[in-house]
Write an enzyme that holds these catalytic residues in place. Structure first.
Site, PDB file in Angstrom:
ATOM      1  N   THR A  90      26.623  34.074  63.677  1.00  0.00           N
ATOM      2  CA  THR A  90      26.064  32.642  63.856  1.00  0.00           C
ATOM      3  C   THR A  90      25.329  32.125  63.023  1.00  0.00           C
ATOM      4  OG1 THR A  90      26.198  33.223  66.399  1.00  0.00           O
ATOM      5  CG2 THR A  90      25.448  31.110  65.725  1.00  0.00           C
ATOM      6  N   LYS A 165      30.465  26.649  68.321  1.00  0.00           N
ATOM      7  CA  LYS A 165      29.433  27.823  68.857  1.00  0.00           C
ATOM      8  C   LYS A 165      28.157  27.035  69.235  1.00  0.00           C
ATOM      9  CE  LYS A 165      27.068  31.608  69.110  1.00  0.00           C
ATOM     10  NZ  LYS A 165      27.358  32.748  70.284  1.00  0.00           N
ATOM     11  N   LYS A 240      17.492  30.534  68.739  1.00  0.00           N
ATOM     12  CA  LYS A 240      17.949  30.512  67.564  1.00  0.00           C
ATOM     13  C   LYS A 240      19.168  29.462  67.544  1.00  0.00           C
ATOM     14  CE  LYS A 240      21.214  32.893  64.385  1.00  0.00           C
ATOM     15  NZ  LYS A 240      21.997  34.263  64.121  1.00  0.00           N
TER      16      LYS A 240
HETATM   17  P1  NAD Z   1      21.242  42.716  64.753  1.00  0.00           P
HETATM   18  O1  NAD Z   1      20.143  42.234  64.099  1.00  0.00           O
HETATM   19  O2  NAD Z   1      21.466  43.662  65.825  1.00  0.00           O
HETATM   20  O3  NAD Z   1      22.320  43.176  63.395  1.00  0.00           O
HETATM   21  C1  NAD Z   1      22.168  42.404  62.321  1.00  0.00           C
HETATM   22  C2  NAD Z   1      22.474  43.364  60.983  1.00  0.00           C
HETATM   23  O4  NAD Z   1      22.758  42.926  59.711  1.00  0.00           O
HETATM   24  C3  NAD Z   1      21.325  44.495  61.030  1.00  0.00           C
HETATM   25  O5  NAD Z   1      21.703  45.897  61.745  1.00  0.00           O
HETATM   26  C4  NAD Z   1      20.627  44.443  59.947  1.00  0.00           C
HETATM   27  O6  NAD Z   1      20.088  45.369  59.184  1.00  0.00           O
HETATM   28  C5  NAD Z   1      21.948  44.005  59.023  1.00  0.00           C
HETATM   29  N1  NAD Z   1      21.602  43.261  57.722  1.00  0.00           N
HETATM   30  C6  NAD Z   1      20.769  42.251  57.555  1.00  0.00           C
HETATM   31  N2  NAD Z   1      20.572  42.082  56.167  1.00  0.00           N
HETATM   32  C7  NAD Z   1      21.527  42.655  55.756  1.00  0.00           C
HETATM   33  C8  NAD Z   1      22.059  42.704  54.291  1.00  0.00           C
HETATM   34  N3  NAD Z   1      21.363  41.996  53.434  1.00  0.00           N
HETATM   35  N4  NAD Z   1      23.000  43.722  53.951  1.00  0.00           N
HETATM   36  C9  NAD Z   1      23.718  44.431  54.992  1.00  0.00           C
HETATM   37  N5  NAD Z   1      23.184  44.284  56.269  1.00  0.00           N
HETATM   38  C10 NAD Z   1      22.225  43.456  56.570  1.00  0.00           C
HETATM   39  O7  NAD Z   1      22.071  41.173  65.508  1.00  0.00           O
HETATM   40  P2  NAD Z   1      23.249  41.091  66.384  1.00  0.00           P
HETATM   41  O8  NAD Z   1      22.727  41.079  67.577  1.00  0.00           O
HETATM   42  O9  NAD Z   1      24.308  42.103  65.923  1.00  0.00           O
HETATM   43  O10 NAD Z   1      23.905  39.804  65.907  1.00  0.00           O
HETATM   44  C11 NAD Z   1      24.521  39.672  64.886  1.00  0.00           C
HETATM   45  C12 NAD Z   1      25.112  38.068  64.573  1.00  0.00           C
HETATM   46  O11 NAD Z   1      25.860  37.752  65.983  1.00  0.00           O
HETATM   47  C13 NAD Z   1      23.930  37.213  64.754  1.00  0.00           C
HETATM   48  O12 NAD Z   1      24.203  36.079  63.913  1.00  0.00           O
HETATM   49  C14 NAD Z   1      23.838  36.488  65.978  1.00  0.00           C
HETATM   50  O13 NAD Z   1      23.345  35.321  66.315  1.00  0.00           O
HETATM   51  C15 NAD Z   1      25.198  36.690  66.712  1.00  0.00           C
HETATM   52  N6  NAD Z   1      25.350  36.951  67.938  1.00  0.00           N
HETATM   53  C16 NAD Z   1      24.734  37.821  68.872  1.00  0.00           C
HETATM   54  C17 NAD Z   1      24.995  38.145  70.100  1.00  0.00           C
HETATM   55  C18 NAD Z   1      24.277  38.931  70.831  1.00  0.00           C
HETATM   56  O14 NAD Z   1      24.241  39.038  72.153  1.00  0.00           O
HETATM   57  N7  NAD Z   1      23.433  40.100  70.216  1.00  0.00           N
HETATM   58  C19 NAD Z   1      25.905  37.103  70.727  1.00  0.00           C
HETATM   59  C20 NAD Z   1      26.888  36.225  69.910  1.00  0.00           C
HETATM   60  C21 NAD Z   1      26.542  36.057  68.770  1.00  0.00           C
END
Ligand code: NAD
Length: 294
Positions: A90, A165, A240
């Protein structure tokens, strides 16, 4: 369709189970995460280049637009012409559109495909994808959406998925707050919570927040309220998305007073109160504990 070479960047709470589902379905998945995380059935790459070189499809699941831009700048240079770039994070609409432009300039197909459904949806392969990109790009991504999710809507050109979204989640944030403040009012009026649910869930005040994710413990379907408000969907993630909605609204001069107030209340909840790390429906105990003067 099986046997694709997929590069998956961002193996966090959402990305790891999504990548694992692709591997389980028979695709060869190479994953990379800066934190060194991995996922079942996924081969770990040393860096971005190692994950994306020679891939048919690259999928990113990252925290925000700035990180997406950085990762994409590196990944695009290593991808082969004709491959597909799917961003499921997102992010702000501008970052999606700018990255799409860079990808298309490099001869790639681009889809922004943020998701709804949370960690449970990612693990169960039941996410909803909101996709923006060309017809050809959507067609290339669709079989993978079928594995990771239960529904994919092609919303329009690049950026349309992110637009859908943030509009959806702006409605969600505002209706959750309205539902929670109404429960708190009902409490003070001496109305039984079960009766409140029975009426509203079958009357014109019904919503997903009330009917599917009721913020009152012990009432309606099982929800994070029944698990001490452990997320679920964390209040800071809702903040966010509300912030992204207001950033987009400012960019196109859209009047969104309810979205703006929802952002303000979630910011207060997360930053100044004890909302961080709690489900976004924990707005109910917050309202319960307050008076009009607070
Ligand atoms: P998260 O923080 O668990 O995962 C993100 C991952 O990206 C981390 O493991 C981090 O180490 C990695 N990362 C960061 N910088 C990086 C880089 N330069 N290279 C490689 N990896 C890198 O977050 P999440 O909960 O998995 O969410 C991911 C996305 O999905 C976000 O944009 C969030 O808004 C969206 N989202 C999350 C949910 C939820 O319920 N968690 C629901 C819908 C959407």
């Amino acid at each position: 369709m099986t046997g694709l070479n997929i590069g998956f960047i961002g193996l966090g709470n959402m990305g790891a189970p999504m990548a694992a589902n692709l591997a389980k379905a028979g695709h060869a998945v190479r994953g990379y995460d800066v934190a060194g995380t991995t996922a079942e059935g996924v081969t770990v790459a040393e860096d971005i280049a190692g994950a994306v070189t020679g891939a048919d499809v690259v999928i990113t699941m990252l925290p925000n637009g700035t990180i997406l831009r950085d990762v994409a700048a590196e990944a695009i240079g290593h991808m082969r012409s004709g491959a597909t770039f799917i961003d499921c994070s997102t992010v702000d609409v501008e970052s999606a559109r700018n990255t799409a432009e860079a990808a298309e300039k490099a001869g790639l197909l681009w889809v922004d495909a943020p998701v709804s459904g949370g960690i449970g949806g990612a693990a169960g392969g039941t996410l909803t994808f909101m996709a923006g990109g060309s017809d050809a790009a959507f067609a290339a991504a669709a079989p993978l959406f079928d594995i990771m999710g239960q529904k994919a809507v092609h919303c329009g050109e690049a950026g349309a998925g992110q637009a859908a979204k943030i509009c959806n989640n702006m409605i969600l944030g505002a209706t959750m707050i309205a539902t929670c403040e109404a429960f708190a009012l009902a409490d003070k009026l001496g109305l039984d919570r079960q009766k409140m649910f029975d009426v509203v869930s079958t009357s014109s005040g019904y919503s997903w927040s009330m009917n599917a994710y009721c913020p009152a413990p012990g009432v309606g379907p099982t929800s994070p309220a029944d698990n001490d408000y452990k997320p679920g969907f964390a209040a800071e993630l809702m903040l966010k998305d509300l912030w992204l909605s207001q950033q987009a609204a400012a960019l196109v001069d859209a009047d969104t007073p309810m979205g703006a107030l929802a952002q303000k209340l979630y910011a207060q909840f997360v930053e100044d109160e004890d909302g961080r790390g709690k489900d976004f429906s924990a707005m109910l105990p917050r309202f319960e504990a307050r008076s009009r003067e607070d």
